[in-house]
Design an enzyme around this catalytic site. Sequence first.
Site, mmCIF file in Angstrom:
data_model
loop_
_atom_site.group_PDB
_atom_site.id
_atom_site.type_symbol
_atom_site.label_atom_id
_atom_site.label_comp_id
_atom_site.label_asym_id
_atom_site.label_seq_id
_atom_site.Cartn_x
_atom_site.Cartn_y
_atom_site.Cartn_z
ATOM 1 N N LYS A 1 0.851 -1.200 0.000
ATOM 2 C CA LYS A 1 0.000 0.000 0.000
ATOM 3 C C LYS A 1 0.881 1.243 0.000
ATOM 4 O O LYS A 1 1.941 1.256 0.643
ATOM 5 C CB LYS A 1 -0.860 -0.069 1.275
ATOM 6 C CG LYS A 1 -1.915 1.006 1.446
ATOM 7 C CD LYS A 1 -2.711 0.736 2.744
ATOM 8 C CE LYS A 1 -3.842 1.718 2.955
ATOM 9 N NZ LYS A 1 -4.637 1.417 4.187
ATOM 10 N N SER B 1 -9.692 1.205 3.394
ATOM 11 C CA SER B 1 -8.891 2.029 2.528
ATOM 12 C C SER B 1 -7.844 1.244 1.728
ATOM 13 O O SER B 1 -7.312 1.772 0.749
ATOM 14 C CB SER B 1 -8.172 3.101 3.347
ATOM 15 O OG SER B 1 -7.253 2.504 4.240
ATOM 16 N N SER C 1 -9.560 -1.212 7.577
ATOM 17 C CA SER C 1 -9.022 -1.051 6.224
ATOM 18 C C SER C 1 -8.240 -2.217 5.648
ATOM 19 O O SER C 1 -7.917 -2.202 4.465
ATOM 20 C CB SER C 1 -8.154 0.194 6.147
ATOM 21 O OG SER C 1 -8.983 1.308 6.029
HETATM 22 N N1 GLN Z 1 -13.068 3.248 6.849
HETATM 23 C C1 GLN Z 1 -12.560 3.712 8.104
HETATM 24 C C2 GLN Z 1 -12.253 5.183 7.993
HETATM 25 O O1 GLN Z 1 -12.578 5.751 7.027
HETATM 26 C C3 GLN Z 1 -11.336 2.934 8.486
HETATM 27 C C4 GLN Z 1 -10.148 3.317 7.712
HETATM 28 C C5 GLN Z 1 -8.919 2.560 8.064
HETATM 29 O O2 GLN Z 1 -8.963 1.516 8.707
HETATM 30 N N2 GLN Z 1 -7.789 3.113 7.692
HETATM 31 O O3 GLN Z 1 -11.712 5.776 8.859
#
Ligand code: GLN
Length: 486
Positions: free
Chosen positions: A80, A155, A179
């Site tokens: 990532k 994400s 994420s």
């Molecule tokens: N979807 C969640 C957010 O928008 C978690 C994101 C993540 O785990 N980085 O914060």
Amino acid sequence: MNEILQKPIHEVSKLIKEKKLSSVELTQAYLDRIEKIDTKVGSYLTVCRDLALGQAKAVDDRLSQGEVLGSLAGIPLGPKDIYLTKGIETTCASQILKGFIPPYNGTVIEKLLEQGAVILGKVNMDEFAMGSSTENSHFVKTRNPWDLDRVPGGSSGGSSAAVAADLCAASIGTDTGGSIRQPASLCGIVGLKPTYGRVSRYGVMAFASSLDQMGPMTKDVEDCAILMNHMAGYDAKDSTSLNVPVPDYTSFLGQSIKGLKIGVPKQYYGSAMQKEVNDSLQVALKKLEELGATIVDIDLPHTEYGLAAYYIIAPAEASSNLARYDGVRYGFRAEAKTLSEMYEKTKTAGFGPEVKRRIMLGTYVLSAGYYDAYYRKAQKVRTVILNDFREAFKLCDVMVTPTAPTTAFKIGEKSNDPVQMYLSDVCTIPVNLAGLPGMSIPCGFDEQKLPIGMQLIGKPLDEGSLIKVAHAFEQATDWHLKHPVL
Ligand code: GLN
């Protein structure tokens, strides 16, 4: 060759070690597939062709000189774009970091490179890991390989799409509220978020420091164990890293789950979940029972407050962490006449709408008049949620829940409604708030042939039990062997 690209690391690695396949051949095949297929999927932000082939050649040379190397030697990965990679542009999918070339590697990257892993490039994500669909990337929208009109989750959606579409052997993601697990679920792959502190956060861009964890995203459970063996461990450079022994995660593979108590928290099932998700989970629980586990009903009474607490704590920490992107030190800088005008213009042009929303929210909940009402209260809720888990784990060894309330949704379906988007993580967020390990593995498909994920939650530092249960389930099913047609 395409068949080899579908194979998990533990199979390909044997071919490389036995010199039936060279790492250069494998790397070249992945690069060719990226060139051919990734125009459709959009999982890569950067492809490092020459660098990858150079790394692969180095491994081949070492092997031909008789060196004995580990399971990751010569294996092409697509990390990532939140991991700092020396000499490779690292943007966190944000305009504000456009052109930023890190001068050093994050600890996890360094460890994987030491094992001879090959870096194919950097994959897409929601800007600063804020999102559940990868639609918040400044650069490109990644598509779900199972249905190109749908999101891959987020994400770490570039990671899940790249692994599912065989555009890398495995990826590494980050998980602040889901994420790793939610995109793994939506793309039908395996994703593990370790216990907070198990894997070093050094050299990984911070979103919400008390919640962020790094973990593997792989084609199967064995690969997950292999990657964990090389990711986990104490790091003096990360003050929250845990100085405790790391087990050999592959030792949990193939173990029986007879007599294991699997907790089923009622709050995670029912009408808020897509029917097929509920149904698949029921079938999966039956399968686990057949394998010898005992199902126990448990109660996590404060689950419903998790999301609200998270959307105070995470933005609060983000507002502090993101203050450093000011146009002075990294990447992009807007032209301006004065310093304060430069700050303003850089941040205005550099951050996308979701990131701005979080910075404003975080700044607000931390402001003098509201700190007690919001931030302190949210921290108390966090403790209450942790205590729920502590109590429930007196009755079971591992918990099983859906990973996400629905399968992959359409691109654009939720992007104008932040709250709907935030709800994608109801099942995963409490696990981050409590700092526990959580894992998602494939457990079925819905009527539209979209993957469904099962979440396993463990006691602190007990990633081993998750791998044990996940592997037993995987051996007894074939969900992980299905591939999208592209
Ligand atoms: N979807 C969640 C957010 O928008 C978690 C994101 C993540 O785990 N980085 O914060």
